[in-house]
Design an enzyme around this catalytic site. Structure first.
Site, PDB file in Angstrom:
ATOM      1  N   HIS A   1      -2.771   2.512   8.290  1.00 25.65           N
ATOM      2  CA  HIS A   1      -3.904   1.767   7.717  1.00 25.65           C
ATOM      3  C   HIS A   1      -4.121   0.510   8.550  1.00 25.65           C
ATOM      4  O   HIS A   1      -3.156  -0.135   8.973  1.00 25.65           O
ATOM      5  CB  HIS A   1      -3.593   1.400   6.265  1.00 25.65           C
ATOM      6  CG  HIS A   1      -4.486   0.336   5.707  1.00 25.65           C
ATOM      7  ND1 HIS A   1      -5.848   0.501   5.575  1.00 25.65           N
ATOM      8  CD2 HIS A   1      -4.227  -0.920   5.247  1.00 25.65           C
ATOM      9  CE1 HIS A   1      -6.372  -0.593   5.058  1.00 25.65           C
ATOM     10  NE2 HIS A   1      -5.410  -1.486   4.853  1.00 25.65           N
TER      11      HIS A   1
ATOM     12  N   GLU B   1       0.816  -1.217   0.000  1.00 28.17           N
ATOM     13  CA  GLU B   1       0.000   0.000   0.000  1.00 28.17           C
ATOM     14  C   GLU B   1       0.851   1.270   0.000  1.00 28.17           C
ATOM     15  O   GLU B   1       0.361   2.341   0.355  1.00 28.17           O
ATOM     16  CB  GLU B   1      -0.965   0.010   1.199  1.00 28.17           C
ATOM     17  CG  GLU B   1      -1.870  -1.206   1.341  1.00 28.17           C
ATOM     18  CD  GLU B   1      -2.879  -1.390   0.198  1.00 28.17           C
ATOM     19  OE1 GLU B   1      -2.837  -0.611  -0.770  1.00 28.17           O
ATOM     20  OE2 GLU B   1      -3.678  -2.327   0.279  1.00 28.17           O
TER      21      GLU B   1
ATOM     22  N   HIS C   1     -13.091  -2.838   3.644  1.00 29.62           N
ATOM     23  CA  HIS C   1     -11.670  -3.202   3.767  1.00 29.62           C
ATOM     24  C   HIS C   1     -11.070  -2.704   5.079  1.00 29.62           C
ATOM     25  O   HIS C   1     -10.531  -3.484   5.853  1.00 29.62           O
ATOM     26  CB  HIS C   1     -10.875  -2.646   2.567  1.00 29.62           C
ATOM     27  CG  HIS C   1      -9.415  -2.962   2.602  1.00 29.62           C
ATOM     28  ND1 HIS C   1      -8.710  -3.412   1.515  1.00 29.62           N
ATOM     29  CD2 HIS C   1      -8.503  -2.904   3.607  1.00 29.62           C
ATOM     30  CE1 HIS C   1      -7.453  -3.632   1.845  1.00 29.62           C
ATOM     31  NE2 HIS C   1      -7.304  -3.314   3.124  1.00 29.62           N
TER      32      HIS C   1
ATOM     33  N   HIS D   1      -7.482  -2.637   9.863  1.00 31.35           N
ATOM     34  CA  HIS D   1      -8.787  -3.265   9.614  1.00 31.35           C
ATOM     35  C   HIS D   1      -9.554  -3.396  10.936  1.00 31.35           C
ATOM     36  O   HIS D   1      -9.803  -4.509  11.399  1.00 31.35           O
ATOM     37  CB  HIS D   1      -8.591  -4.671   9.018  1.00 31.35           C
ATOM     38  CG  HIS D   1      -7.707  -4.738   7.812  1.00 31.35           C
ATOM     39  ND1 HIS D   1      -7.055  -5.888   7.429  1.00 31.35           N
ATOM     40  CD2 HIS D   1      -7.361  -3.793   6.898  1.00 31.35           C
ATOM     41  CE1 HIS D   1      -6.358  -5.658   6.321  1.00 31.35           C
ATOM     42  NE2 HIS D   1      -6.520  -4.394   5.981  1.00 31.35           N
TER      43      HIS D   1
ATOM     44  N   GLU E   1     -17.374  12.927  22.276  1.00 32.28           N
ATOM     45  CA  GLU E   1     -16.119  13.553  21.859  1.00 32.28           C
ATOM     46  C   GLU E   1     -15.813  13.425  20.366  1.00 32.28           C
ATOM     47  O   GLU E   1     -14.883  14.046  19.876  1.00 32.28           O
ATOM     48  CB  GLU E   1     -14.967  12.978  22.675  1.00 32.28           C
ATOM     49  CG  GLU E   1     -15.172  13.310  24.148  1.00 32.28           C
ATOM     50  CD  GLU E   1     -13.909  13.329  24.961  1.00 32.28           C
ATOM     51  OE1 GLU E   1     -12.941  12.671  24.549  1.00 32.28           O
ATOM     52  OE2 GLU E   1     -13.904  13.999  25.988  1.00 32.28           O
TER      53      GLU E   1
HETATM   54  P1  13P Z   1       0.789  -5.390   3.200  1.00 32.41           P
HETATM   55  O1  13P Z   1       1.125  -6.692   3.895  1.00 32.41           O
HETATM   56  O2  13P Z   1       1.362  -5.327   1.809  1.00 32.41           O
HETATM   57  O3  13P Z   1       1.178  -4.212   4.052  1.00 32.41           O
HETATM   58  O4  13P Z   1      -0.792  -5.351   2.995  1.00 32.41           O
HETATM   59  C1  13P Z   1      -1.655  -5.435   4.090  1.00 32.41           C
HETATM   60  C2  13P Z   1      -2.945  -4.747   3.846  1.00 32.41           C
HETATM   61  O5  13P Z   1      -3.616  -4.380   4.793  1.00 32.41           O
HETATM   62  C3  13P Z   1      -3.391  -4.506   2.470  1.00 32.41           C
HETATM   63  O6  13P Z   1      -4.395  -3.541   2.409  1.00 32.41           O
HETATM   64 ZN    ZN Z   2      -5.620  -3.504   4.294  1.00 22.74          ZN
END
Ligand code: 13P
Ligand code: ZN
Length: 287
Positions: A155, A132, A226, A157, A185
């Site tokens: 980033h 990413e 995602h 999840h 908040e």
């Molecule tokens: P990477 O292992 O390449 O960092 O990817 C993980 C991920 O969350 C892809 O969106």
């Molecule tokens: Zn991801």
């Protein structure tokens, strides 16, 4: 001490150079990835972090003239030429960063051509930066235009944020409004709201460009079905943004299937934003 002998000079340089494993920025990456894993935001290799470093600080730990290898990035990051980042590796598990940072992290510098990363440390097993990287570096470029202090892009999840994606409209006004309603908040922590992208193929320049476009307006961007991106001036601010969204999403998921008899009203959110003096997306309220 004798300096006219190569061995002595070498020894002296080694003494002067600090141990990279004690660098505060490496520790911050270790602590943050461990925390994110513990919270269930980063299963397997899920998630990635990029953190822009101060060249002078890095020079205390690494010889910046020594490039281990060069890796093409596949996109133009001219605005970041010479900038140094510590970045999680592709396919690497957040849970493993703490014990083996040199394999799971890398320190890269954007080369003079703007499209090559010079590896200065890490990715010890021959691997490379996160898939990413386009979304990360393009987001850095976008955020730096808005706030020159921006340093971190993250980033992950997070479970409840992701769950909410399946039962809530992926409309940024409605999505932000629901989150703001969930904790008092929220409007103070992310008054700029949350940008939302539809499901897109990840790991591409296209999703990178779409994320960066949203980052011109928002510090938080949901990738439909995602995960989420956050950007901020340091690790705490960025982590705190995602943590607050995830908390709000958790309250939503705990209550969405039950009758709602109370809520934070739009007039109350306005009062909150005004009291704390934050510039908020008034167009995301229905007043
Ligand atoms: P990477 O292992 O390449 O960092 O990817 C993980 C991920 O969350 C892809 O969106
Ligand atoms: Zn991801």
């Amino acid at each position: 001490m004798l300096y006219n002998n190569e061995k002595t000079i070498f020894t002296e340089r080694r003494i002067l150079m600090k141990d990279i494993f004690t660098a505060p920025f490496v520790k911050e990456m270790q602590d943050t990835t461990a925390n994110m894993y513990r919270l269930g935001w980063d299963e397997r290799n899920g998630g990635n972090i990029s953190y822009m470093l101060d060249e002078k600080e890095v020079a205390e730990y690494l010889d910046l003239t020594k490039v281990i290898r060069t890796i093409p990035t596949g996109f133009d990051a001219t605005a970041l030429i010479g900038k140094i980042f510590i970045v999680t590796g592709t396919g690497k598990y957040f849970k493993n960063v703490k014990d083996d940072p040199e394999t799971n992290l890398g320190i890269i510098r954007i080369a003079e051509d703007g499209t090559t990363a010079e590896l200065l440390w890490g990715y010890k097993d021959g691997s490379k930066f996160t898939s990413e990287l386009p979304a990360h570096l393009m987001s850095h470029m976008a955020r730096l235009k808005v706030n020159p202090e921006n340093r971190v892009v993250m980033h992950c999840h997070p479970t409840n944020t992701l769950a909410m994606n399946y039962i809530h409209e992926l409309d940024e006004k409605k999505f932000t409004h629901t989150l703001w309603e969930m904790c008092t908040e929220c409007i103070v922590v992310f008054p700029d709201g949350v940008g939302v992208l539809p499901w897109m193929l990840c790991g591409t320049n296209e999703i990178g460009e779409a994320t960066a476009k949203k980052m011109e307006e928002f510090r938080l961007v949901v990738w439909g079905m995602h995960g989420i991106y956050g950007a901020g001036k340091d690790m705490d601010e960025t982590f705190g943004l995602i943590e607050t969204v995830e908390k709000a999403a958790q309250i939503y998921m705990l209550t969405a299937h039950m009758p709602r008899i109370n809520t934070i009203k739009d007039e109350e959110m306005k009062v909150l934003a005004e009291f704390f003096g934050v510039k908020y997306r008034a167009d995301f309220l229905n007043l």
